[in-house]
Every structure is written in C-alpha cells, then in structure tokens.
Design a protein around this motif. Sequence first.
Motif, PDB file in Angstrom:
ATOM      1  N   ASN A  15     -17.124 -36.609   9.993  1.00 57.42           N
ATOM      2  CA  ASN A  15     -17.543 -36.228  11.421  1.00 57.42           C
ATOM      3  C   ASN A  15     -17.070 -37.325  12.572  1.00 57.42           C
ATOM      4  OD1 ASN A  15     -19.028 -34.415  13.108  1.00 57.42           O
ATOM      5  ND2 ASN A  15     -20.391 -36.249  13.457  1.00 57.42           N
ATOM      6  N   TRP A  16     -17.002 -38.580  12.155  1.00 59.38           N
ATOM      7  CA  TRP A  16     -16.589 -39.495  13.026  1.00 59.38           C
ATOM      8  C   TRP A  16     -15.161 -39.317  13.477  1.00 59.38           C
ATOM      9  CZ3 TRP A  16     -18.987 -41.839  16.717  1.00 59.38           C
ATOM     10  CH2 TRP A  16     -20.209 -42.383  16.555  1.00 59.38           C
ATOM     11  N   GLY A  17     -14.360 -39.040  12.350  1.00 54.51           N
ATOM     12  CA  GLY A  17     -12.882 -38.734  12.468  1.00 54.51           C
ATOM     13  C   GLY A  17     -12.693 -37.694  13.483  1.00 54.51           C
ATOM     14  N   LEU A  18     -13.470 -36.506  13.136  1.00 54.17           N
ATOM     15  CA  LEU A  18     -13.497 -35.442  14.111  1.00 54.17           C
ATOM     16  C   LEU A  18     -13.585 -35.703  15.613  1.00 54.17           C
ATOM     17  CD1 LEU A  18     -14.851 -32.670  11.834  1.00 54.17           C
ATOM     18  CD2 LEU A  18     -12.621 -32.810  12.594  1.00 54.17           C
ATOM     19  N   ILE A  19     -14.591 -36.701  15.933  1.00 55.35           N
ATOM     20  CA  ILE A  19     -15.106 -36.801  17.192  1.00 55.35           C
ATOM     21  C   ILE A  19     -13.780 -37.667  17.656  1.00 55.35           C
ATOM     22  CG2 ILE A  19     -16.662 -38.413  18.688  1.00 55.35           C
ATOM     23  CD1 ILE A  19     -18.924 -37.725  16.522  1.00 55.35           C
ATOM     24  N   ALA A  20     -13.220 -38.663  17.151  1.00 53.18           N
ATOM     25  CA  ALA A  20     -12.098 -39.597  17.418  1.00 53.18           C
ATOM     26  C   ALA A  20     -10.850 -38.677  17.605  1.00 53.18           C
ATOM     27  CB  ALA A  20     -11.781 -40.661  16.479  1.00 53.18           C
ATOM     28  N   LEU A  21     -10.546 -37.672  16.758  1.00 50.12           N
ATOM     29  CA  LEU A  21      -9.027 -37.141  17.032  1.00 50.12           C
ATOM     30  C   LEU A  21      -9.584 -36.003  17.888  1.00 50.12           C
ATOM     31  CD1 LEU A  21      -8.113 -36.905  13.250  1.00 50.12           C
ATOM     32  CD2 LEU A  21      -6.953 -38.154  15.193  1.00 50.12           C
ATOM     33  N   PHE A  22     -10.335 -35.065  17.959  1.00 51.24           N
ATOM     34  CA  PHE A  22     -10.515 -33.807  18.572  1.00 51.24           C
ATOM     35  C   PHE A  22     -11.620 -33.735  19.704  1.00 51.24           C
ATOM     36  CE2 PHE A  22      -8.842 -33.103  14.286  1.00 51.24           C
ATOM     37  CZ  PHE A  22      -7.533 -32.719  14.812  1.00 51.24           C
ATOM     38  N   ASP A  23     -12.294 -34.831  19.445  1.00 50.96           N
ATOM     39  CA  ASP A  23     -13.637 -34.804  20.642  1.00 50.96           C
ATOM     40  C   ASP A  23     -14.569 -33.635  19.951  1.00 50.96           C
ATOM     41  OD1 ASP A  23     -15.274 -35.952  22.362  1.00 50.96           O
ATOM     42  OD2 ASP A  23     -14.589 -34.410  24.087  1.00 50.96           O
ATOM     43  N   LEU A  24     -14.774 -33.343  18.699  1.00 55.79           N
ATOM     44  CA  LEU A  24     -15.459 -32.467  18.339  1.00 55.79           C
ATOM     45  C   LEU A  24     -16.453 -32.986  17.351  1.00 55.79           C
ATOM     46  CD1 LEU A  24     -15.913 -29.634  17.457  1.00 55.79           C
ATOM     47  CD2 LEU A  24     -14.355 -30.013  15.487  1.00 55.79           C
ATOM     48  N   ASN A  25     -17.778 -32.907  17.678  1.00 58.13           N
ATOM     49  CA  ASN A  25     -18.875 -33.660  16.964  1.00 58.13           C
ATOM     50  C   ASN A  25     -19.697 -32.275  16.355  1.00 58.13           C
ATOM     51  OD1 ASN A  25     -21.232 -34.490  16.059  1.00 58.13           O
ATOM     52  ND2 ASN A  25     -21.890 -35.627  17.916  1.00 58.13           N
ATOM     53  N   LEU A  26     -19.154 -32.229  14.945  1.00 55.09           N
ATOM     54  CA  LEU A  26     -19.632 -31.008  13.972  1.00 55.09           C
ATOM     55  C   LEU A  26     -21.099 -31.049  14.032  1.00 55.09           C
ATOM     56  CD1 LEU A  26     -18.338 -28.925  12.545  1.00 55.09           C
ATOM     57  CD2 LEU A  26     -18.335 -30.275  10.581  1.00 55.09           C
ATOM     58  N   VAL A  27     -21.711 -31.991  13.835  1.00 54.99           N
ATOM     59  CA  VAL A  27     -23.349 -31.975  13.511  1.00 54.99           C
ATOM     60  C   VAL A  27     -23.957 -31.585  15.013  1.00 54.99           C
ATOM     61  CG1 VAL A  27     -25.503 -33.574  13.541  1.00 54.99           C
ATOM     62  CG2 VAL A  27     -23.231 -34.118  12.080  1.00 54.99           C
ATOM     63  N   ALA A  28     -23.374 -31.830  16.262  1.00 54.97           N
ATOM     64  CA  ALA A  28     -23.956 -31.694  17.440  1.00 54.97           C
ATOM     65  C   ALA A  28     -23.601 -29.939  17.477  1.00 54.97           C
ATOM     66  CB  ALA A  28     -23.224 -32.132  18.502  1.00 54.97           C
ATOM     67  N   LEU A  29     -22.403 -29.434  17.041  1.00 50.86           N
ATOM     68  CA  LEU A  29     -21.982 -28.106  17.099  1.00 50.86           C
ATOM     69  C   LEU A  29     -22.969 -27.192  16.295  1.00 50.86           C
ATOM     70  CD1 LEU A  29     -19.695 -26.224  18.296  1.00 50.86           C
ATOM     71  CD2 LEU A  29     -18.661 -26.640  16.091  1.00 50.86           C
ATOM     72  N   PHE A  31     -26.043 -28.028  15.025  1.00 50.05           N
ATOM     73  CA  PHE A  31     -27.470 -28.294  15.348  1.00 50.05           C
ATOM     74  C   PHE A  31     -28.024 -28.408  16.594  1.00 50.05           C
ATOM     75  CE2 PHE A  31     -26.807 -30.210  10.802  1.00 50.05           C
ATOM     76  CZ  PHE A  31     -27.283 -29.175  10.050  1.00 50.05           C
ATOM     77  N   GLY A  32     -26.978 -28.635  17.437  1.00 48.01           N
ATOM     78  CA  GLY A  32     -27.232 -28.768  18.923  1.00 48.01           C
ATOM     79  C   GLY A  32     -27.420 -30.317  19.161  1.00 48.01           C
ATOM     80  N   ALA A  33     -26.908 -30.665  20.287  1.00 49.91           N
ATOM     81  CA  ALA A  33     -26.903 -32.092  20.918  1.00 49.91           C
ATOM     82  C   ALA A  33     -28.092 -32.630  21.161  1.00 49.91           C
ATOM     83  CB  ALA A  33     -25.822 -32.037  22.067  1.00 49.91           C
ATOM     84  N   ASN A  34     -28.465 -33.853  20.657  1.00 54.27           N
ATOM     85  CA  ASN A  34     -29.732 -34.523  20.722  1.00 54.27           C
ATOM     86  C   ASN A  34     -30.901 -33.807  20.439  1.00 54.27           C
ATOM     87  OD1 ASN A  34     -30.830 -36.904  21.080  1.00 54.27           O
ATOM     88  ND2 ASN A  34     -31.393 -36.600  23.406  1.00 54.27           N
ATOM     89  N   THR A  35     -31.013 -33.022  19.216  1.00 57.74           N
ATOM     90  CA  THR A  35     -32.104 -32.117  18.489  1.00 57.74           C
ATOM     91  C   THR A  35     -32.749 -32.970  17.604  1.00 57.74           C
ATOM     92  OG1 THR A  35     -30.868 -31.038  17.034  1.00 57.74           O
ATOM     93  CG2 THR A  35     -31.238 -30.096  19.176  1.00 57.74           C
ATOM     94  N   VAL A  36     -33.912 -32.680  17.159  1.00 55.67           N
ATOM     95  CA  VAL A  36     -34.720 -33.180  16.129  1.00 55.67           C
ATOM     96  C   VAL A  36     -33.691 -33.241  14.713  1.00 55.67           C
ATOM     97  CG1 VAL A  36     -36.538 -33.318  14.842  1.00 55.67           C
ATOM     98  CG2 VAL A  36     -36.844 -33.054  17.237  1.00 55.67           C
ATOM     99  N   LEU A  37     -33.226 -31.979  14.518  1.00 55.66           N
ATOM    100  CA  LEU A  37     -32.229 -31.828  13.330  1.00 55.66           C
ATOM    101  C   LEU A  37     -31.076 -32.514  13.361  1.00 55.66           C
ATOM    102  CD1 LEU A  37     -32.549 -30.313  10.791  1.00 55.66           C
ATOM    103  CD2 LEU A  37     -31.585 -28.173  11.706  1.00 55.66           C
ATOM    104  N   SER A  38     -30.584 -32.863  14.524  1.00 55.38           N
ATOM    105  CA  SER A  38     -29.054 -33.532  14.692  1.00 55.38           C
ATOM    106  C   SER A  38     -29.551 -34.935  14.533  1.00 55.38           C
ATOM    107  CB  SER A  38     -28.385 -33.194  16.013  1.00 55.38           C
ATOM    108  OG  SER A  38     -29.120 -33.565  16.891  1.00 55.38           O
ATOM    109  N   ASN A  39     -30.546 -35.451  15.165  1.00 53.18           N
ATOM    110  CA  ASN A  39     -31.087 -36.833  14.787  1.00 53.18           C
ATOM    111  C   ASN A  39     -31.411 -37.006  13.403  1.00 53.18           C
ATOM    112  OD1 ASN A  39     -30.537 -37.332  17.493  1.00 53.18           O
ATOM    113  ND2 ASN A  39     -32.418 -36.986  18.356  1.00 53.18           N
TER     114      ASN A  39
END
Length: 83
Positions: A15-29, A31-39
């Motif tokens: 996931n960190w690799g995806l964030i660095a390479l493509f600005d794609l946060n799979l967890v946020a995608l 479960f939503g950004a800054n939700t209880v489930l993503s946290n």
Amino acid sequence: MFTTALVLAAVGGLNWGLIALFDLNLVALLFGANTVLSNLTYLVVGIAAAYVLVAQIVRLSNESNTDSRSSAQQNNRPAYSNR
C-alpha cells in the motif's frame, strides 16, 4: 500467527508503494479516508509489522546465541573466551 502478521505487513508495504508510485491509497479507496475502518486497518497492519520485527530480532538473537554456544563447545572453551 507469524504468517498472518507477515502477510499483513507485506500488504501494508505494498500500500505504501502504491501511495509513493501512483498516489493511490488502497485502504482509503476501499474503506474511505479517515474512517474508523481505515484507521483500524492501519492499526492492525502497524501492530503486525511490529510483531514481525520483534519476532525476527528474537529469532536472530537466538540463532546467534546457538551458533556461539556450538562453536564454543566444539573448541571446548567458553563462548566469551577470546583465545
């Protein structure tokens, strides 16, 4: 348990690799950004990574102790001897 923790740590690393390479946060995608489930996902992955790290340090420490004992026994001297 170790295998599960290792898989979770690897998924977190990917996931960190995806964030660095493509600005794609799979967890946020997923479960939503800054939700209880993503946290909660971030927390579980972080705990898994810490567990893997500590387990590897302990394993390496045990191997090192075993190696020094076996070589000392072969030479009939204490492991701490410098001779």
